[in-house]
Design an enzyme around this catalytic site. Sequence first.
Site, PDB file in Angstrom:
ATOM      1  N   HIS A   1       0.827  -1.211   0.000  1.00 42.88           N
ATOM      2  CA  HIS A   1       0.000   0.000   0.000  1.00 42.88           C
ATOM      3  C   HIS A   1       0.862   1.262   0.000  1.00 42.88           C
ATOM      4  O   HIS A   1       0.591   2.214  -0.737  1.00 42.88           O
ATOM      5  CB  HIS A   1      -0.924  -0.016   1.219  1.00 42.88           C
ATOM      6  CG  HIS A   1      -1.759   1.226   1.348  1.00 42.88           C
ATOM      7  ND1 HIS A   1      -2.876   1.463   0.564  1.00 42.88           N
ATOM      8  CD2 HIS A   1      -1.621   2.314   2.149  1.00 42.88           C
ATOM      9  CE1 HIS A   1      -3.395   2.633   0.890  1.00 42.88           C
ATOM     10  NE2 HIS A   1      -2.658   3.164   1.849  1.00 42.88           N
TER      11      HIS A   1
ATOM     12  N   ARG B   1      12.254  13.980  15.492  1.00 42.19           N
ATOM     13  CA  ARG B   1      11.703  14.425  14.206  1.00 42.19           C
ATOM     14  C   ARG B   1      10.188  14.242  14.178  1.00 42.19           C
ATOM     15  O   ARG B   1       9.460  15.044  13.598  1.00 42.19           O
ATOM     16  CB  ARG B   1      12.349  13.667  13.049  1.00 42.19           C
ATOM     17  CG  ARG B   1      13.828  13.969  12.886  1.00 42.19           C
ATOM     18  CD  ARG B   1      14.422  13.358  11.631  1.00 42.19           C
ATOM     19  NE  ARG B   1      14.049  14.152  10.459  1.00 42.19           N
ATOM     20  CZ  ARG B   1      13.316  13.683   9.462  1.00 42.19           C
ATOM     21  NH1 ARG B   1      12.857  12.455   9.491  1.00 42.19           N
ATOM     22  NH2 ARG B   1      13.036  14.447   8.435  1.00 42.19           N
ATOM     23  N   ASN B   2       9.702  13.200  14.818  1.00 40.90           N
ATOM     24  CA  ASN B   2       8.263  12.983  14.919  1.00 40.90           C
ATOM     25  C   ASN B   2       7.613  14.124  15.697  1.00 40.90           C
ATOM     26  O   ASN B   2       6.531  14.618  15.335  1.00 40.90           O
ATOM     27  CB  ASN B   2       7.990  11.647  15.610  1.00 40.90           C
ATOM     28  CG  ASN B   2       6.549  11.224  15.521  1.00 40.90           C
ATOM     29  OD1 ASN B   2       6.044  10.875  14.460  1.00 40.90           O
ATOM     30  ND2 ASN B   2       5.853  11.241  16.651  1.00 40.90           N
TER      31      ASN B   2
ATOM     32  N   ARG C   1      -0.513   5.239  11.829  1.00 40.62           N
ATOM     33  CA  ARG C   1      -0.544   6.691  11.938  1.00 40.62           C
ATOM     34  C   ARG C   1      -1.873   7.099  12.532  1.00 40.62           C
ATOM     35  O   ARG C   1      -2.924   6.850  11.953  1.00 40.62           O
ATOM     36  CB  ARG C   1      -0.354   7.355  10.563  1.00 40.62           C
ATOM     37  CG  ARG C   1       1.082   7.360  10.107  1.00 40.62           C
ATOM     38  CD  ARG C   1       1.228   7.847   8.694  1.00 40.62           C
ATOM     39  NE  ARG C   1       0.745   6.849   7.747  1.00 40.62           N
ATOM     40  CZ  ARG C   1       0.899   6.967   6.423  1.00 40.62           C
ATOM     41  NH1 ARG C   1       1.487   8.008   5.911  1.00 40.62           N
ATOM     42  NH2 ARG C   1       0.444   6.023   5.620  1.00 40.62           N
TER      43      ARG C   1
ATOM     44  N   GLY D   1       4.985   6.139   8.967  1.00 41.00           N
ATOM     45  CA  GLY D   1       4.612   5.443  10.180  1.00 41.00           C
ATOM     46  C   GLY D   1       5.608   4.383  10.601  1.00 41.00           C
ATOM     47  O   GLY D   1       5.237   3.383  11.231  1.00 41.00           O
TER      48      GLY D   1
ATOM     49  N   GLY E   1       8.985   5.436  11.840  1.00 42.48           N
ATOM     50  CA  GLY E   1       9.988   6.017  12.731  1.00 42.48           C
ATOM     51  C   GLY E   1       9.896   5.514  14.158  1.00 42.48           C
ATOM     52  O   GLY E   1      10.899   5.093  14.759  1.00 42.48           O
ATOM     53  N   LEU E   2       8.688   5.527  14.737  1.00 45.65           N
ATOM     54  CA  LEU E   2       8.535   5.088  16.121  1.00 45.65           C
ATOM     55  C   LEU E   2       8.658   3.570  16.245  1.00 45.65           C
ATOM     56  O   LEU E   2       9.099   3.064  17.280  1.00 45.65           O
ATOM     57  CB  LEU E   2       7.187   5.566  16.684  1.00 45.65           C
ATOM     58  CG  LEU E   2       7.056   7.076  16.879  1.00 45.65           C
ATOM     59  CD1 LEU E   2       5.699   7.421  17.473  1.00 45.65           C
ATOM     60  CD2 LEU E   2       8.168   7.626  17.779  1.00 45.65           C
TER      61      LEU E   2
END
Length: 226
Positions: A17, A129-130, A177, A189, A191-192
């Site tokens: 996706h 950054r988030n 997200r 979605g 990074g974490l």
Amino acid sequence: MRTLMDGQRHLLHDVSHELRSPLARLQAAIGLAHQQPDKIGASLERIERESVRMDKLIGELLTLSRLEVSTALPRYEDISFMDLIDDIVTDARFEAEQCGRRIALSGQAVVTVRGAPDLLWSAIENVIRNAIKHSSEGGVIEIGISADADRLELSVCDCGPGVAHKDLASIFKPFFRSNAAGNNVDGHGLGLAIAQRVIDAHRGTIRASNREGGGLRVDIVLPLLH
């Protein structure tokens, strides 16, 4: 086994996706370049932008895949934490200033942690950054540091909308997200999700909570080297 297979199927679906959208935009830009040669400059800019986005996504997927396969760190080193955080914050401040945010660093921890510096850098940078992405223009991202004899604590607080309470446990899952349709934040979605796996590999903990008055707080705890 079933849980593992279901997880792999979900991940494959999510990856497909995520790649489909930039590929569709790439194809549209190539088609526009063929149809309207006078607009080839704008088409090339779009192609370059989507290529960079796909390259970043693939890089994040490779990092996530390596961490999923093994929790063993590639290279152990003694890391001066303040040197690491100072370098990360310097880079983050440059990015924050470009979008009208500010970073405030408080506290100090002249301590040594043991682990993989590149991965630890990536985890902490992803969290910061988030916070920059989700903070409102003119907002302040607060980074706090403290340590005792056994552990180091790092907190990153943004001034964004926060996360629905039911989603707090899910934000560390790949491709998740919160309120993806309602915000305009770019990202995949991942990074974490990467941050959690890195911190786990360092025998630490990471958790998220909503701040009173709005915003998200992410707390990282790492064991110290003795």
